[in-house]
Design an enzyme around this catalytic site. Structure first.
Site, PDB file in Angstrom:
ATOM      1  CB  ILE A  13      14.254  31.981  67.257  1.00  0.00           C
ATOM      2  CG1 ILE A  13      12.946  32.155  68.032  1.00  0.00           C
ATOM      3  CG2 ILE A  13      15.040  33.295  67.234  1.00  0.00           C
ATOM      4  CD1 ILE A  13      13.113  32.495  69.512  1.00  0.00           C
ATOM      5  CG  ASP A  32      18.171  21.903  64.947  1.00  0.00           C
ATOM      6  OD1 ASP A  32      17.610  20.889  65.393  1.00  0.00           O
ATOM      7  OD2 ASP A  32      17.734  23.054  65.109  1.00  0.00           O
ATOM      8  CG  ASN A  33      18.885  17.490  68.582  1.00  0.00           C
ATOM      9  OD1 ASN A  33      17.997  18.289  68.307  1.00  0.00           O
ATOM     10  ND2 ASN A  33      19.126  17.072  69.817  1.00  0.00           N
ATOM     11  N   GLY A  37      13.397  21.309  66.664  1.00  0.00           N
ATOM     12  CA  GLY A  37      13.476  22.012  65.381  1.00  0.00           C
ATOM     13  C   GLY A  37      12.947  21.100  64.282  1.00  0.00           C
ATOM     14  CE1 TYR A 150      13.543  26.259  78.998  1.00  0.00           C
ATOM     15  CE2 TYR A 150      11.894  27.889  79.630  1.00  0.00           C
ATOM     16  CZ  TYR A 150      12.836  27.420  78.742  1.00  0.00           C
ATOM     17  OH  TYR A 150      13.089  28.124  77.587  1.00  0.00           O
ATOM     18  CE  LYS A 154      17.390  29.050  77.955  1.00  0.00           C
ATOM     19  NZ  LYS A 154      18.111  28.426  76.799  1.00  0.00           N
TER      20      LYS A 154
END
Ligand code: UDP
Length: 333
Positions: A13, A32-33, A37, A150, A154
């Site tokens: 996204i 971003d690591n 991704g 999870y 969130k």
């Protein structure tokens, strides 16, 4: 021209969000690591005017602090996502999701920067409501079932966002994404559309969990991303939670059939019991439909792309990729 920081910008996204913002002439900074991704998602942006990328974990505090300080808007998408990943690596996923969000919120609060926190429809848990509204009660399963961990991580992110809004008036908006799909989404973490399309194109059986009567509402990432931009720009969004997705429902069996029809694949559909697909204790949701009333009244949101449009785009992106992989495998053998 504003500068937009996207954490997790090399993800599925995040990379579409970067494309959209750059297309509007904005500046984009990605951090971003590359854990879930992929560099491949942003490779085409490298060297483009207004684009900068840092391959680093957002828990690198001094870097995150500087990036937030220089940004005008912050989109927080970096997270451990996907049911399979969460089940396989629950400790790292839980800690990552909570700690990262707290750091982003604390930096955004320090510099008074508008921030969008991406949450998930998972937070509704196993509620059986026909359509989920943002203020509905949430129904969670037992704590030994990783999926609910999870969902709660969130939800904790959401609580933190609301707490920052309440105590510091941080301009923060929370978006609960419902099955966002499209090109670049990987099937590695269990997501159904990339898995089915890949299986269909390879002539492998499409593995439907359970009897396939469970339903989902899939929304094209290209409908989701402009809405996220509209929301972070909207002062009346701050301190609030919004569903974002499609409310058009399809069964997973129906999805498999549609994919077979569109790809012309001769693959069979194979039904596998949940206990074969996931470790014991896994629970699935039978239905998950968002109420889109709140987001529609704020920004006039309606998804315009159909499931057929989504599948056309996913198939078009995946076909050459699989051919490339097949070519490389043949060369190696
Ligand atoms: N699913 C399936 N086969 C797969 C992957 C997923 O039948 O290869 C099912 C899964 O059990 C769920 C639905 O498809 O009922 C959507 O799964 P996904 O992981 O894409 O999203 P979520 O469960 O988070 O809605």
């Amino acid at each position: 021209m504003a500068t937009h920081l996207i954490t997790g910008g090399a993800g599925f996204i995040g990379s579409h969000l970067a494309d959209c913002l750059l297309g509007r002439g904005e500046k984009v900074v990605v951090i971003d690591n590359l854990s879930t991704g992929s560099y491949r998602n942003i490779q085409h942006l490298e060297g483009r005017d207004g684009f900068q990328c840092y391959v680093e974990d957002i828990r690198h505090e001094s870097l995150l602090n500087e990036l937030v300080r220089h940004a005008d808007r912050v989109y927080h998408l970096a997270a451990s996502v996907g049911v399979r990943l969460i089940i396989e690596k629950p400790t790292a996923s839980l800690i990552n999701n909570i700690v990262s969000t707290e750091r982003v919120l604390s930096c955004a609060s320090r510099y008074r920067k508008p921030v969008l926190i991406t949450s998930t429809s998972e937070v509704y848990g196993k509620s059986k409501q026909a359509a989920f509204c943002e203020d509905d009660d949430r129904i969670m399963g037992a704590t030994h079932k990783a999926r609910w961990g999870y969902a709660n991580s969130k939800a904790t992110d959401e609580f933190l966002a609301m707490a920052y809004f309440q105590e510091t008036r941080l301009p923060v908006v929370v978006v609960r994404l419902f099955n966002t799909v499209g090109p670049r989404q990987t099937g590695r973490y269990g997501m159904v559309i990339p898995n089915f399309v890949c299986q269909a194109l390879r002539g492998l059986p499409l593995l439907v969990h359970g009897d396939g009567s469970q339903t989902r509402c899939f929304c094209h990432v290209k409908d989701v991303v402009p809405a996220m931009i509209d929301m972070i720009e909207h002062p009346q969004a701050y301190g609030r939670v919004f569903n974002l997705g499609s409310d058009r429902e399809v069964s997973i069996k129906g999805l498999a059939e549609q994919i077979l029809g569109k790809t012309g694949s001769q693959s069979p559909i194979r039904f596998i019991p949940y206990h074969e697909a996931y470790p014991t204790g896994f629970e699935d949701m039978q239905r998950r439909i968002p109420s889109l009333e709140r987001v529609a009244s704020l920004i006039g949101f309606r998804p315009v792309r159909t499931l057929d449009d989504i599948l056309t785009d996913v198939i078009a992106e995946m076909t050459p990729r699989l051919e490339e992989e097949r070519g490389l495998a043949e060369q190696a053998s």
